[in-house]
Enzyme design. Structure first.
Site, PDB file in Angstrom:
ATOM      1  N   SER A 121      -8.148  -3.988 -51.772  1.00 48.99           N
ATOM      2  CA  SER A 121      -6.782  -4.395 -51.503  1.00 48.99           C
ATOM      3  C   SER A 121      -6.429  -5.586 -52.394  1.00 48.99           C
ATOM      4  CB  SER A 121      -6.633  -4.695 -50.016  1.00 48.99           C
ATOM      5  OG  SER A 121      -5.300  -4.790 -49.642  1.00 48.99           O
ATOM      6  N   ASP A 174      -4.240   7.298 -47.500  1.00 45.32           N
ATOM      7  CA  ASP A 174      -3.889   5.881 -47.444  1.00 45.32           C
ATOM      8  C   ASP A 174      -2.394   5.738 -47.203  1.00 45.32           C
ATOM      9  OD1 ASP A 174      -3.401   3.165 -47.865  1.00 45.32           O
ATOM     10  OD2 ASP A 174      -4.793   3.023 -49.550  1.00 45.32           O
ATOM     11  N   HIS A 220      -6.839   3.494 -45.970  1.00 41.23           N
ATOM     12  CA  HIS A 220      -6.958   2.269 -46.747  1.00 41.23           C
ATOM     13  C   HIS A 220      -8.294   1.580 -46.520  1.00 41.23           C
ATOM     14  CE1 HIS A 220      -4.982  -0.439 -49.451  1.00 41.23           C
ATOM     15  NE2 HIS A 220      -5.451  -1.432 -48.763  1.00 41.23           N
TER      16      HIS A 220
END
Length: 296
Positions: free
Chosen positions: A144, A249, A277
């Site tokens: 991320s 995701d 994710h």
């Protein structure tokens, strides 16, 4: 990018296990080479070290020659974001370090802030931390926001980065991304399951305030040409790079992984059909094997 918050609950089980042996720690500010404090299959050291005017916290485990730095997502920390990796990455092959960026986790004070260069600042802090720990070269596993930081570090410090695995990252911000960010701004609207582990780490007020600041900070990039975060740096990445993307995701659309793959020369793109994710948590065994095979 937002994912550390949305997926934190999935890491709760591993984070609880880590906290069981970290709860007795009273980390001090000191140079590296702290004594081991607890163990699963290998000791895990918790320590802080002064880097660039702040005291950065990190966990360290394993004794392999190949140094690997784990870079967490928004509001994340090594403890909350990487339990299965800290526990299970091969300790004979790798020395694993999981850091808390300034203002996150146990790298407080200072409070987290988000100037437009905050990703660049994190990249420099991360590299300088690993140099302070006397690693000659390192590989990066970035999730991320941590994936964005990893991309910048690889571009800015090419001779220092060995290999890189990233997932859930984006090099620019779109209208679609901005809409997602608006949806997570108010933590009081998060499910309790999502909010609880981060609230335990930060307290509600700091969590709420920092999430709002993060949303404002990431939206800054939307106003730059092409929504640019680090897209201009991608051609500068020289290290072998694996991009992992979960096809389910909901937070980072697939076009971001495709863009990074297209512009990082020689990179590999691996799709996980059932991955979301937090794929490194939900499919930890598969992800760890994928990462280990690539890093060797």
């Amino acid at each position: 990018m937002v994912v550390a918050a949305a997926a934190a609950a999935q890491a709760l089980s591993s984070a609880r296990r880590l906290r069981l042996f970290l709860s007795t720690l009273k980390p001090g500010v000191h140079v590296p080479q702290a004594e081991p404090v607890a163990a699963f299959s290998s000791s895990v050291t918790s320590a802080k070290v002064a880097v660039n005017g702040v005291h950065l916290h990190y966990l360290r485990t394993g004794g392999g020659e190949h140094a690997v730095l784990l870079l967490p997502g928004m509001l994340g920390s090594g403890e909350t974001d990487f339990g299965p990796q800290i526990e299970n990455l091969n300790k004979k092959l790798f020395t694993v370090v999981a850091w808390d960026p300034r203002g996150y986790g146990h790298s407080r004070p200072p409070d987290r802030d988000f100037p437009v260069e905050f990703f660049e600042r994190d990249a420099k802090d991360a590299v300088d931390l690993m140099k302070m720990l006397k690693f000659k070269k390192v590989s990066l596993l970035g999730w991320s926001d941590g994936g964005i930081t990893a991309l910048i570090a690889a571009a800015r410090y090419p001779s220092y980065i060995n290999k890189m695995v990233i997932w859930g990252a984006n090099a620019y911000v779109t209208d679609q991304d901005e809409e997602i960010y608006r949806g997570i701004r108010d933590v009081s609207k998060w499910s309790e399951r999502t909010r609880k582990p981060l609230e335990a780490l930060y307290g509600f007020d700091y969590l709420a305030r920092t999430c709002e600041k993060w949303v404002d900070g990431i939206k800054q990039f939307k106003h730059l040409p092409d929504g640019n975060i680090c897209r201009h740096l991608l051609p500068l990445v020289q290290c072998p790079t694996l991009i992992v993307h979960g096809e389910k995701d909901p937070l980072v659309p697939s076009f971001h992984a495709d863009f990074i793959h297209k512009h990082v020369k020689g990179s590999r793109l691996h799709l996980m059909p059932e991955g979301k994710h937090n794929l490194h948590l939900r499919f930890a065994g598969e992800f760890n094997k994928l990462a280990e095979d690539f890093l060797q």
